[in-house]
Design an enzyme around this catalytic site. Structure first.
Site, short mmCIF file in Angstrom:
data_model
loop_
_atom_site.label_atom_id
_atom_site.label_comp_id
_atom_site.label_asym_id
_atom_site.label_seq_id
_atom_site.Cartn_x
_atom_site.Cartn_y
_atom_site.Cartn_z
N SER A 41 -18.85 -26.96 6.08
CA SER A 41 -18.52 -26.03 7.04
C SER A 41 -19.41 -26.74 8.56
CB SER A 41 -18.32 -24.79 7.41
OG SER A 41 -19.91 -24.26 6.53
N ASN A 59 -17.89 -30.08 10.04
CA ASN A 59 -16.04 -30.25 10.25
C ASN A 59 -15.43 -28.95 10.87
OD1 ASN A 59 -16.11 -33.16 9.01
ND2 ASN A 59 -16.37 -31.99 6.83
N TYR A 60 -15.88 -27.64 10.64
CA TYR A 60 -15.47 -26.59 11.42
C TYR A 60 -16.42 -25.61 12.44
CZ TYR A 60 -12.22 -27.03 7.35
OH TYR A 60 -11.21 -27.94 6.73
N LEU A 61 -17.58 -25.55 12.34
CA LEU A 61 -18.08 -24.57 12.98
C LEU A 61 -18.17 -25.57 14.55
CD1 LEU A 61 -21.06 -23.44 11.05
CD2 LEU A 61 -18.79 -22.78 11.80
#
Length: 739
Positions: free
Chosen positions: A692, A695-697
């Site tokens: 995360s 790639n996501y935050l």
DNA sequence: CCTGACGACTCAGAAATTTTCGA
DNA sequence: ATCGAAAATTTCTGAGTCGTCAG
């Protein structure tokens, strides 16, 4: 070791990609067509009852309890926050109640926080550069500087804004320069965005590095068949070597793995060998395995000089092949080494596990570079499959892998402009979603009541994607592991309970998602959703699609109509980043120590990882290291006691007293830190934070948080991450909000 | 319009390697 | 200061998402 581009001459045997069936048989048999085309392999029917065996990982075991504790802990920390999504055992409500639920998450957060009072808007100009182009709109405009850019042809651009060297006379009290060994940083984010579609104007590189050629085993290392030594031909020996490396691995206990391996292995054998070797169970690879172990031991125990020497050699290769020139700037390449041959390791229950992944030769490789660049030289007496000059793609080289027939690419490192810009764009898109999320939620909630079944299915699927951060769920071939995402959920993957654990309208999810990681969750859903689900499941068999009128194309088409560029995955990014921000607001002890703040950060991060179901195998050392920690904590406690006692004996105000009390504070601090470490570790033993974070935050959230709370960025991002997110470090000030 | 093939790019956890920790 | 273990980081490559094109 790997002699860079050294390949034996034989161009002979790499020819056919035997099994690569290019044609995929997609088929999602919607209930209505079911009977029609059965010619194609029907996966569902066959797999139906199979799901649920565990895959390598933890996912297998019994049921909820598995990660529940950690999760519960994380969630608990999150207090009454809305993130309860992944809580397991005790059913947590997904929506607290309708009214609350109807408010967009973003607004909820506003209510509790008042940070936002920091109205921004006084960012330094440089920070408010226009966001990168939205997929398809040029945004030539303002901005002076040299701007000959646009279509000006390739030719090494006359150094556009060339690297701003942080010459650091630093008269400006602004942010600290990252200096360090950072060689020039290309601040592409301060440049004008390029035209859409064109990824570069000039690209030059040296081509990929090939795997070292096979070295035959020494004569003293034997392969035995049925107890007798059998001398293998070189090809067969190499492949036997691949298998030997696995003999202590769980893989070799799987029938499919052995079957696939043996079949492919036999293909590499001579006629004689084929005749002799007919049963894998009679094969003895142990000596070969020992040999490889020995070799790796040897490597580990090399002298310092040798190691250093090797390191230097590696660096030399990385310097030569690991870097390319793109539009006048040096950029790192991500994977410039071509994958060596070996056995294919699928995840989970992959039908192709154990198959032979063949050696790749230059003749298999397509090179991409610009017309005016020096074309990389293929290794001695080899040639490339093709050299092309396509500046609408970002890859430097590609080849087709024989097991699944997919194209593999050589691409740039995440620190590169090409990757960074895209990443930035991704987060901007997610922020755009943030602005419209309220409307979109309203929209799909209305659709729950639609007369059209497909609209209802779409709405419910979207609800899951939004609330549970599920992946879109494309259809899959039957020659891949049977895993699902939202749109491909089957009836067998959910269970409905009018009432469970004191909650109404409870849905449990249990399926294997990406990488065959088990998704298990129990949630309370809206009544209308519940009713719809019942309807969708009516008179269906367990193996039938839950959303039989829906697929990812339909869903994404709809999303794109709602908001240009919106797709299912944007929700994951949005919800992840939004959750992080919300949790940071919630959990950060404003007056706490740096350690406490970092713990809070990790908890927030963990809440996101839980949301996204990012799991890892519990490290094998976990148990032990927990024990160690407990011991240490006990010791530290004793220390504290001791120091306290000593302190008592000293007269107040004396120098010694002061010293002692300072020591006491230190010791207590250490104890606290240890305890925090312990909590942190135990809560996170089966949760992977890395994915995360990577790639996501939205990195700007973390950076803003660091700046705001005086936490050094290194506490949150290691060197690699800092390099990857340099754009964000440069851009975000402490007032940045994702929202 | 839908459907399949396929191309390109993001995102995943395990394993390997390197660094740090702590007797 | 040393050495083995543990933790952190990096590498590796498989597994998804999503767009486009042709029929």
């Amino acid at each position: 070791m790997e002699v860079a581009q050294n390949i034996e001459n034989g161009t002979s045997n790499h020819s056919n990609h035997n099994s690569s069936h290019k044609h995929k048989h997609k088929h999602k048999h919607k209930s209505d067509k079911k009977s029609s085309h059965h010619s194609k392999h029907k996966k569902r029917d066959k797999d139906r009852d199979r799901h649920r065996e565990s895959s390598s990982k933890s996912n297998g075991d019994s049921g909820s309890p598995r990660k529940s504790e950690a999760v519960a802990a994380a969630v608990e920390v999150a207090a009454e926050v809305k993130i309860e999504r992944r809580s397991l055992s005790p059913v947590k409500k997904m929506e607290v109640d309708d009214s609350e639920d109807d408010r967009p998450l973003s607004s909820r957060i506003q209510v509790k926080k008042n940070y936002d009072s920091d109205s921004e808007d006084d960012k330094p100009l440089i920070h408010r550069k226009p966001p990168p182009p939205t997929t398809s709109q040029k945004r030539k405009s303002n901005h002076s500087s040299d701007d000959s850019d646009s279509d000006s042809k390739p030719l090494r651009k006359k150094s556009k804004k060339q690297v701003k060297k942080p010459t650091s006379q630093s008269p400006s009290p602004k942010k600290k320069k990252p200096k360090k060994e950072e060689e020039e940083v290309w601040k592409w984010w301060e440049e004008e965005p390029r035209d859409d579609g064109v990824k570069w104007n000039f690209l030059e590189h040296k081509g990929p590095v090939f795997a070292a050629k096979y070295e035959k085993l020494p004569k003293s290392v034997h392969f035995k068949y049925d107890g007798k030594v059998v001398k293998l031909s070189e090809d067969a020996e190499e492949v036997a070597g691949f298998y030997s490396r696995f003999i202590e691995h769980e893989y070799t206990t799987k029938e499919k793995f052995n079957e696939n391996f043996f079949k492919d292995w036999r293909r590499t054998m001579t006629a004689d060998e084929k005749k002799t070797i007919t049963d894998l169970r009679k094969c003895d690879f142990r000596e070969i395995n020992e040999y490889f172990k020995l070799k790796s031991e040897e490597r580990k125990s090399m002298s310092k000089e040798e190691k250093l020497c090797q390191k230097e050699e590696n660096e030399r290769i990385a310097e030569e092949f690991g870097i390319c020139v793109l539009d006048g700037h040096k950029e790192k390449i991500g994977n410039f080494r071509i994958e060596p041959p070996g056995l294919f390791r699928g995840r989970g229950d992959h039908p192709k596990m154990g198959m032979l992944k063949k050696r790749i030769f230059p003749e298999d490789v397509i090179i991409n570079c610009s017309k005016d660049a020096v074309v990389p030289k293929p290794p001695e007496s080899h040639r490339w499959k093709e050299v092309r000059h396509d500046n609408t793609v970002t890859w430097l080289a590609c080849w087709i892998e024989n097991v699944q027939g997919q194209t593999k690419y050589v691409m740039l490192n995440p620190t590169s402009r090409l990757k960074g810009e895209k990443d930035w764009l991704k987060y901007e898109k997610a922020r755009e979603l943030a602005k419209h999320i309220h409307k979109i939620r309203e929209n799909y909630k209305n659709d729950f009541k639609s007369k059209e079944m497909r609209v209802r299915q779409r709405a419910v699927a979207l609800y899951f994607i939004d609330k549970l951060a599920l992946r879109a769920g494309n259809e899959k071939d039957e020659d891949q592991a049977d895993t699902v995402g939202c749109c491909s959920l089957r009836v067998e993957h959910i269970e409905l309970f009018d009432e469970k654990d004191g909650q109404e309208s409870v849905v449990t999810f249990d399926f294997l998602g990406k990488d065959s990681i088990r998704y298990f969750n129990q949630v309370t859903v809206e009544k209308r959703v519940f009713k719809n689900l019942k309807l969708f499941m009516e008179s269906k068999k367990p193996g039938d699609d839950l959303f039989d009128r829906l697929n990812t194309q339909i869903l994404n088409k709809h999303l794109n109509d709602l908001l240009s560029g919106l797709t299912a995955k944007v929700f994951r990014t949005y919800n992840a980043s939004h959750t992080l921000q919300e949790q940071l607001d919630e959990l950060t002890p404003v007056n706490g120590s740096v350690n406490e703040k970092v713990l809070a950060y990790n908890r927030a991060n963990r809440a996101v990882a839980v949301l996204c179901n990012h799991q890892r195998a519990v490290p094998k050392s976990h148990e032990k290291s927990m024990e160690n920690l407990v011991t240490k904590i006990q010791q530290k406690k004793d220390d504290v006691k001791k120091v306290k006692k000593e302190l008592k004996g000293l007269s107040r105000g004396s120098k010694d007293h002061e010293k002692k009390s300072a020591q006491l504070r230190r010791t207590e601090e250490q104890l606290k830190k240890l305890e925090m470490t312990k909590t942190d570790k135990d809560e996170g033993k089966e949760i992977a934070l890395g994915t995360s974070k990577l790639n996501y935050l939205d990195p700007r959230i973390s950076i803003a948080w660091c700046k705001k709370h005086d936490v050094p960025i290194e506490k949150v991002y290691n060197k690699t991450l800092r390099a990857k997110f340099r754009w964000a470090i440069d851009m975000a000030d402490k007032k940045y909000r994702f929202d």
